[in-house]
Design a protein around this motif. Sequence first.
Motif, mmCIF file in Angstrom:
data_model
loop_
_atom_site.group_PDB
_atom_site.id
_atom_site.type_symbol
_atom_site.label_atom_id
_atom_site.label_comp_id
_atom_site.label_asym_id
_atom_site.label_seq_id
_atom_site.Cartn_x
_atom_site.Cartn_y
_atom_site.Cartn_z
ATOM 1 N N SER A 298 0.821 -1.206 0.000
ATOM 2 C CA SER A 298 0.000 0.000 0.000
ATOM 3 C C SER A 298 0.855 1.257 0.000
ATOM 4 C CB SER A 298 -0.908 -0.017 1.224
ATOM 5 O OG SER A 298 -0.118 0.152 2.365
ATOM 6 N N MET A 299 0.225 2.358 -0.404
ATOM 7 C CA MET A 299 0.926 3.639 -0.429
ATOM 8 C C MET A 299 0.352 4.552 0.643
ATOM 9 S SD MET A 299 1.325 6.318 -3.534
ATOM 10 C CE MET A 299 2.526 7.631 -3.514
ATOM 11 N N ARG A 300 1.202 4.899 1.599
ATOM 12 C CA ARG A 300 0.761 5.743 2.708
ATOM 13 C C ARG A 300 1.228 7.176 2.466
ATOM 14 N NH1 ARG A 300 2.377 3.150 8.485
ATOM 15 N NH2 ARG A 300 0.289 2.714 9.219
ATOM 16 N N VAL B 135 -3.213 8.849 5.024
ATOM 17 C CA VAL B 135 -4.212 8.087 4.281
ATOM 18 C C VAL B 135 -3.486 7.007 3.484
ATOM 19 C CG1 VAL B 135 -5.954 8.186 2.443
ATOM 20 C CG2 VAL B 135 -5.823 10.031 4.134
ATOM 21 N N SER B 136 -4.040 5.812 3.516
ATOM 22 C CA SER B 136 -3.442 4.697 2.799
ATOM 23 C C SER B 136 -4.230 4.447 1.508
ATOM 24 C CB SER B 136 -3.491 3.481 3.737
ATOM 25 O OG SER B 136 -3.097 2.347 3.061
ATOM 26 N N ASP B 137 -3.513 4.370 0.382
ATOM 27 C CA ASP B 137 -4.108 4.089 -0.934
ATOM 28 C C ASP B 137 -5.260 5.012 -1.311
ATOM 29 O OD1 ASP B 137 -2.275 2.116 -1.288
ATOM 30 O OD2 ASP B 137 -3.590 0.505 -0.597
ATOM 31 N N GLY B 138 -5.232 6.236 -0.834
ATOM 32 C CA GLY B 138 -6.264 7.211 -1.198
ATOM 33 C C GLY B 138 -7.637 6.880 -0.656
ATOM 34 N N ARG B 139 -7.740 5.836 0.165
ATOM 35 C CA ARG B 139 -9.055 5.346 0.580
ATOM 36 C C ARG B 139 -9.193 5.190 2.093
ATOM 37 N NH1 ARG B 139 -12.410 2.026 -1.814
ATOM 38 N NH2 ARG B 139 -13.535 2.736 0.027
ATOM 39 N N VAL B 140 -8.110 4.750 2.719
ATOM 40 C CA VAL B 140 -8.220 4.360 4.128
ATOM 41 C C VAL B 140 -7.613 5.432 5.038
ATOM 42 C CG1 VAL B 140 -7.756 2.550 5.816
ATOM 43 C CG2 VAL B 140 -8.022 1.967 3.384
ATOM 44 N N LEU B 141 -8.482 6.019 5.859
ATOM 45 C CA LEU B 141 -8.055 7.086 6.762
ATOM 46 C C LEU B 141 -7.370 6.472 7.980
ATOM 47 C CD1 LEU B 141 -8.253 10.119 7.199
ATOM 48 C CD2 LEU B 141 -10.477 9.756 8.267
ATOM 49 N N GLN B 142 -6.067 6.780 8.159
ATOM 50 C CA GLN B 142 -5.356 6.202 9.303
ATOM 51 C C GLN B 142 -5.206 7.192 10.452
ATOM 52 O OE1 GLN B 142 -1.844 4.357 7.546
ATOM 53 N NE2 GLN B 142 -3.094 2.510 7.317
ATOM 54 N N SER B 143 -5.205 8.481 10.123
ATOM 55 C CA SER B 143 -5.252 9.508 11.168
ATOM 56 C C SER B 143 -5.712 10.803 10.527
ATOM 57 C CB SER B 143 -3.881 9.693 11.820
ATOM 58 O OG SER B 143 -2.961 10.226 10.895
ATOM 59 N N GLU C 92 7.692 4.434 7.167
ATOM 60 C CA GLU C 92 6.448 3.843 6.636
ATOM 61 C C GLU C 92 5.606 4.845 5.840
ATOM 62 O OE1 GLU C 92 5.790 0.560 10.185
ATOM 63 O OE2 GLU C 92 5.293 2.652 10.518
ATOM 64 N N ILE C 93 6.120 6.060 5.692
ATOM 65 C CA ILE C 93 5.421 7.065 4.881
ATOM 66 C C ILE C 93 6.049 7.061 3.481
ATOM 67 C CG2 ILE C 93 5.006 9.564 4.602
ATOM 68 C CD1 ILE C 93 3.310 8.313 6.815
ATOM 69 N N ASP C 94 5.208 6.920 2.439
ATOM 70 C CA ASP C 94 5.726 6.825 1.079
ATOM 71 C C ASP C 94 5.825 8.164 0.360
ATOM 72 O OD1 ASP C 94 5.935 3.907 0.950
ATOM 73 O OD2 ASP C 94 3.762 3.990 1.223
ATOM 74 N N ALA C 95 5.003 9.133 0.798
ATOM 75 C CA ALA C 95 5.027 10.436 0.116
ATOM 76 C C ALA C 95 4.392 11.487 1.017
ATOM 77 C CB ALA C 95 4.251 10.355 -1.203
ATOM 78 N N ILE C 96 4.667 12.754 0.671
ATOM 79 C CA ILE C 96 4.065 13.882 1.398
ATOM 80 C C ILE C 96 3.258 14.697 0.388
ATOM 81 C CG2 ILE C 96 4.532 15.992 2.723
ATOM 82 C CD1 ILE C 96 7.143 14.701 3.673
ATOM 83 N N ALA C 97 2.083 15.141 0.809
ATOM 84 C CA ALA C 97 1.241 15.992 -0.045
ATOM 85 C C ALA C 97 0.901 17.251 0.733
ATOM 86 C CB ALA C 97 -0.038 15.248 -0.411
#
Length: 351
Positions: free
Chosen positions: A9-11, A27-35, A81-86
């Motif tokens: 997954s992409m976090r 957010v993981s994969d643009g869908r799952v809110l983790q915080s 564990e973070i793949d990118a920053i937006a």
Amino acid sequence: MFGKCYSGSMRILGIETSCDETAAAVVSDGRVLQSNVIKSQIDIHAQYGGVVPEVAARSHIEVMLPVVNKALSDANATWDEIDAIAVTHAPGLIGSLLVGTLTARTLALIHKKPLYPIHHIKAHVYANFLLEKPPEFPILALIVSGGHSQLVLFQSHSDYQILGRTQDDAVGEAFDKVAKILGLSYPGGPSISKAALNGNPNKYPLPKSKLQNPLDFSFSGLKTAVLRAAQHSVGKDYTFPSHQLAALLTDEQRNDFAASFQKVAVETLVDKTETAYKQYSPASVVIAGGVAANRELREQLSKHLSIEINYPPMELCTDNAAMIAALAYYQADIEPATDPRKLEVFPSLSI
Ligand code: KG4
Ligand code: ZN
């Protein structure tokens, strides 16, 4: 540094500071809110009846890093564990945008993460992709915030057209300005809808603007009509200063004005969305932006449109960073990441 990471997954860590909320989310994969951490400045600005840009920028600086750290710890994520920053880079208050973007640029350089600049208004639409049932293309989006009123048709993540936009005040701005005239607290949206619960929506007939493009909006005339009717209701003429009006209004008048204004504002939004819906037959309709939190708007839209509308929870309607991270996931498929040394802010960039 570019593109998506396909090993699982992409976090994405999202950062949002365009106005008066300091926010960070994972957010993981643009869908799952983790915080989803939101530090609102409403209490600070309420005493001035609106956002004071310099105060907003300074407040962002004070809480920015603690907010980012909390978003990471709430998501149970280390930097590895973070793949990118937006980050929101447009539109918004320049000082506020600079705090978020400088933070994101620095973190991207230190932790060697791809960085995605995000358009705040487009991101509001992506709060809907965090719902259990995400929307399907073509999507008709009614975007209604403090700075924008737009109807946008999305054929895909990258292909969209603006069907109509405001010619003057945004609808949220009209809620805020009318609240100020009536002596209701800032932000105006929630306080007007609360006052409207005890008011008669038919007490004061207010006008609807007629525009060449039936999908464009104009709310400045409606705001002025409330002012004139309020001046008249207390026996004054148009020369009477608006800031002295609130003291002369009774609670009953205040509630009736709130209800009458909300009725016309909501009817205008619903009429135009219905017109666009009939014209373009989208697969989904979504509402985005702070005014999407308005209960009356939700009820009336559901009544008038023969399509099920799923609404984001309130905290995803107003400004947040989850929507920023959600959009970034799809944007990463279309655009390369940006050079952290070169990311700029655009305070008035259109969608
Ligand atoms: O999207 P948002 O949080 O910030 C901007 O990007 O502008 O929207 C803020 C706007 C404010 O004008 C506020 O009065 C309005 O959203 N708002 C509402 C409600 N809650 C917030 N308007 C109408 N009804 C509400 N319940
Ligand atoms: Zn917003």
